[in-house]
Structures are given as structure tokens and as C-alpha cells.
Design an enzyme around this catalytic site. Structure first.
Site, short mmCIF file in Angstrom:
data_model
loop_
_atom_site.label_atom_id
_atom_site.label_comp_id
_atom_site.label_asym_id
_atom_site.label_seq_id
_atom_site.Cartn_x
_atom_site.Cartn_y
_atom_site.Cartn_z
N LYS A 107 0.86 -1.19 0.00
CA LYS A 107 0.00 0.00 0.00
C LYS A 107 0.89 1.23 0.00
O LYS A 107 1.74 1.40 0.89
CB LYS A 107 -0.89 0.02 1.24
CG LYS A 107 -2.12 -0.84 1.12
CD LYS A 107 -3.08 -0.56 2.27
CE LYS A 107 -4.31 -1.42 2.18
NZ LYS A 107 -5.18 -1.30 3.36
N GLU A 155 -0.12 -1.83 16.49
CA GLU A 155 -0.31 -2.73 15.34
C GLU A 155 -0.02 -4.17 15.75
O GLU A 155 -0.67 -5.11 15.28
CB GLU A 155 0.57 -2.31 14.16
CG GLU A 155 0.28 -0.92 13.59
CD GLU A 155 -1.04 -0.82 12.80
OE1 GLU A 155 -1.72 -1.84 12.60
OE2 GLU A 155 -1.38 0.31 12.39
N GLU A 200 -7.61 -6.19 -1.03
CA GLU A 200 -8.52 -5.86 0.08
C GLU A 200 -10.00 -6.01 -0.27
O GLU A 200 -10.79 -5.08 -0.14
CB GLU A 200 -8.23 -4.44 0.59
CG GLU A 200 -8.78 -4.20 1.98
CD GLU A 200 -8.27 -2.92 2.62
OE1 GLU A 200 -7.06 -2.75 2.74
OE2 GLU A 200 -9.11 -2.10 3.00
N ASN A 246 -7.62 -3.68 9.29
CA ASN A 246 -8.09 -2.34 9.66
C ASN A 246 -8.75 -2.32 11.04
O ASN A 246 -9.41 -1.33 11.39
CB ASN A 246 -9.08 -1.82 8.61
CG ASN A 246 -8.42 -1.65 7.26
OD1 ASN A 246 -7.26 -1.29 7.18
ND2 ASN A 246 -9.15 -1.94 6.20
N HIS A 294 -8.49 6.39 12.62
CA HIS A 294 -8.22 7.44 11.62
C HIS A 294 -9.03 8.70 11.93
O HIS A 294 -8.54 9.82 11.74
CB HIS A 294 -8.58 6.94 10.20
CG HIS A 294 -7.54 6.03 9.61
ND1 HIS A 294 -7.78 5.23 8.53
CD2 HIS A 294 -6.25 5.79 9.96
CE1 HIS A 294 -6.69 4.54 8.24
NE2 HIS A 294 -5.75 4.86 9.09
N HIS A 321 -0.24 7.56 14.89
CA HIS A 321 -1.14 6.55 14.33
C HIS A 321 -1.48 5.45 15.34
O HIS A 321 -2.65 5.13 15.56
CB HIS A 321 -0.48 5.95 13.08
CG HIS A 321 -1.33 4.92 12.40
ND1 HIS A 321 -2.54 5.22 11.82
CD2 HIS A 321 -1.15 3.58 12.22
CE1 HIS A 321 -3.07 4.13 11.31
NE2 HIS A 321 -2.25 3.12 11.53
#
Ligand code: GLY
Length: 356
Positions: free
Chosen positions: A143, A185, A234, A242, A249, A262
Site C-alpha cells: 500500500k 499494530e 482488500e 483495519n 483514523h 497513528h
């Protein structure tokens, strides 16, 4: 050294993971690809630490090397910065047989990758991720993107690197706040796919986790590679990555990317989803308690409540939106997740209940 192959037919590439081999990376790149010229894109923090070393190694190999240094931070991931990079590439006569090297965290990787995907309709790029977040997530899977004033990653593509070189030793120079951001993450992978990773995380804390960080990175990268091989673009499986990101976000945007990084925002996004899921009886109390405890242990439990109607306006701009619906990621239990397509009204009510 662990080598994970991401098998995507003609876009296949290897991800190398080890500790303390940074100075060998240029030789490894040269042995595999023999580029005549490379442009290293990095930021003003990482360049202080690692740029000279890598340039020295390339010069020993007679590879012509230029660098473009961006200011550290999310605001560099812009169309304007991209145009500066294109100018640099043209000034240095970079051709289709040359390569861009992304040396840095997620911002550098996404921006350099997008530049590589579009310059001359695409030239090679190599990822050398230097943050935990980019090592476990953003450097793998292709990405690439830049932000627009309206939101994050709104202009981008899937464009895979030719190789990814992860040296876990560079994390020793990472600020703790950045390390914690990456842990969000890591926790995400434990939540959505990997109960055994959850068990490792619960038997450590923010200090001791460094002793097993290579093992953790290998687990995360393997999970991500498996997901991307199954669903590169995706359409379902990859959306699981996600988890916590839709709300996360929106939280980043709420403070215009200035207050929370983030991972800190994703940590809060996961907490929103956990609270709402508990209230809706989608997860049991034990699952909820252990994941909230995990967020706490790794410095990701924030006590902030946002005006939901404002977050909802940002969520409506999310890339995961389809007409008046959005795909959200939910947990069955630790290590098992699924996707539900819901209306915005449903999502707002679901999240609101969780706050009551
Ligand atoms: N960072 C999520 C993905 O690569 O799909």
C-alpha cells in the site's frame, strides 16, 4: 536470518528479518538487483542516524547514490512533497532501471512508494523500515499513498517493493513513544489472527518485550504476508488489518494529526470497538478485560472521549465506505475476527452504546 516470501506471482518479493545486519543491506541489494543508481528517501531524524552508513556502503559498491530528506512527520505525506521528489528524481536522471530506497517509517515508505509507483510509470523501490510500525505493517503489502487535506491516504495504489530489509536492531534508537505506536499494530495482529502472539504479549511488558521483538516481528510479518497473499487488493480478508483503524483514523483527523500518532489513535479505536462489542454482547467480559489490560500494559490506554457526531463525519470519508455503508472489523474472541457491513446509523448507535 528469517526470509518470508510474499508470493504474488510477478510481484513476489522477499522480506528479510534479522538483527544487526544494517551495513550489509546495500551489498544484499546489489547482489540481487545490481542497480546503477539509487535515490534514498528518508526523513531528517533517520538521516542523522543511518544515512551516512548506507551511503558509504553503496559507494564501496560503485552504486551512484543521491538522497532526498523530508521533514519527519505526517504532514510530509503530501502531493506537494511528492512534486519535490519528482523534481529531485529528474534532476538526478533517474531512469526506469534505477531504484528508490525508502529508509524510514510509515510516512517515508508510503510517500517513497507512491513516488516509485508513479515516476516514469513505475520504477523499483526497496523498503528499509526503521520503526516498529513500519516493520510489522506498512512496509509489507504494497500500500502506497499520500494524504489529501480531506483525509489520510486518499490518493494511492497497490505497488509492491522489490524487497524489504528489516533490521530489528535499529529499533534501539527509536523513541519510546514511536515504539508504543508500533505496539498498537502488534496488538492488532494478536486480536484479529494470532492468539499465540497474545500469549507472548501478556507474558511481557514494555521493558521486557524488547528481548523477544524479533520473534514478534516475524509473527506479525508472516500473518500480514498470509493475508496479503490471500487478498492482495482488500476485498475481504485484508480488511481485517483495519481493526480499530476506522475510529483511529477519525481520532487522528480530529486533532489534525497533531496530538496522537497513528498507533495511539488505533489503540483508542480498538478500545472503542471493544467497549461497543462488550455492550452488544459480541465478546465476553474476559476477552474485553484481557485486551484492555494489554492496551494498558503497552501504554495505549487513553482516557479521552470524543464527540461521536464529529468522528462520524470523518468516518464517512473513510476508504472503507461503500455508499451509505461501511465495513467494520469485529472480534469473536482473541485471535478470531470477522467483517460486518453496517450503515452509518448502525455504527453510530453501536459506538454510542459502548460509551454509555
Ligand atoms: N495497513 C493495512 C494494510 O496494509 O492493509
Amino acid at each position: 536470518m528469517q526470509i518470508i516470501n510474499l508470493d504474488l506471482n510477478e510481484n513476489s518479493y522477499d522480506i528479510f528479518i534479522d538483527s544487526g545486519y544494517f551495513n550489509s543491506i546495500p551489498t544484499m541489494i546489489n547482489d540481487s538487483f545490481s542497480y546503477h543508481k539509487v535515490t534514498i528517501i528518508t526523513d531528517d531524524h533517520v538521516s542523522e542516524l543511518y544515512l551516512e552508513q548506507i551511503k558509504n556502503e553503496f559507494s564501496k559498491l560503485n552504486v551512484i547514490c543521491s538522497e532526498y530528506i523530508i521533514p519527519n512527520g505526517e504532514s510530509s505525506k503530501s502531493i506537494e512533497m511528492l512534486t519535490h521528489i519528482y523534481s529531485h528524481l529528474i534532476e538526478h536522471n533517474m531512469t526506469r532501471t534505477d531504484a528508490i530506497i525508502a529508509l524510514g517509517g510509515g510516512v517515508v515508505g508510503d510517500l517513497a512508494g507512491f513516488a516509485a509507483a508513479t515516476y516514469l510509470r513505475g520504477i523499483d523501490f526497496i523498503q528499509i523500515p526503521t520503526t516498529l510500525l513500519s516493520q510489522v505493517d506498512s512496509s509489507v503489502g504494497g500500500k502506497v499513498a499520500v494524504n489529501l487535506p480531506q483525509g489520510k491516504n486518499l490518493v494511492g495504489n497497490f505497488y509492491h517493493p522489490s524487497a524489504v530489509y528489516i533490521d530489528t536492531e535499529v529499533l534501539n534508537t527509536l523513541e519510546e513513544r514511536e515504539f508504543i505506536s508500533g505496539m498498537a499494530e502488534v496488538i492488532k495482529y494478536a486480536c484479529i489472527k494470532d492468539r499465540s502472539l497474545f500469549d507472548i504479549l501478556t507474558s511481557h511488558d514494555l521493558d521486557s518485550i524488547h528481548s523477544v521483538i524479533k520473534e514478534i516481528i516475524i509473527k506479525c510479518v508472516q500473518t500480514k504476508a498470509n493475508i496479503v497473499m490471500e487478498d492482495e487488493k482488500e476485498s475481504y480478508e485484508r480488511m481485517l488489518l483495519n481493526y480499530g483503524h476506522t475510529v483511529g483514523h477519525a481520532i487522528e483527523k480530529y486533532y489534525d494529526y497533531k496530538k496522537y500518532n497513528h498507533g495511539e489513535a488505533v489503540g483508542q479505536g480498538m478500545l472503542y470497538m471493544l467497549k461497543a462489542s462488550l455492550k452488544a454482547d459480541l465478546i465476553d467480559r474476559e476477552t474485553y478485560d484481557s485486551l484492555v489490560e494489554l492496551l494498558d500494559v503497552y501504554g495505549l490506554l487513553f482516557d479521552e472521549v470524543y464527540p461521536l457526531e464529529v468522528l462520524m463525519t470523518y468516518m464517512k470519508n473513510d476508504k472503507k465506505s461503500v455508499k451509505d455503508k461501511i465495513n467494520i472489523v469485529l472480534l469473536k474472541t482473541i485471535g478470531e475476527s470477522y467483517i460486518e457491513k453496517v450503515t452509518y446509523d448502525y455504527l453510530e448507535k453501536f459506538l454510542m452504546e459502548g460509551l454509555c
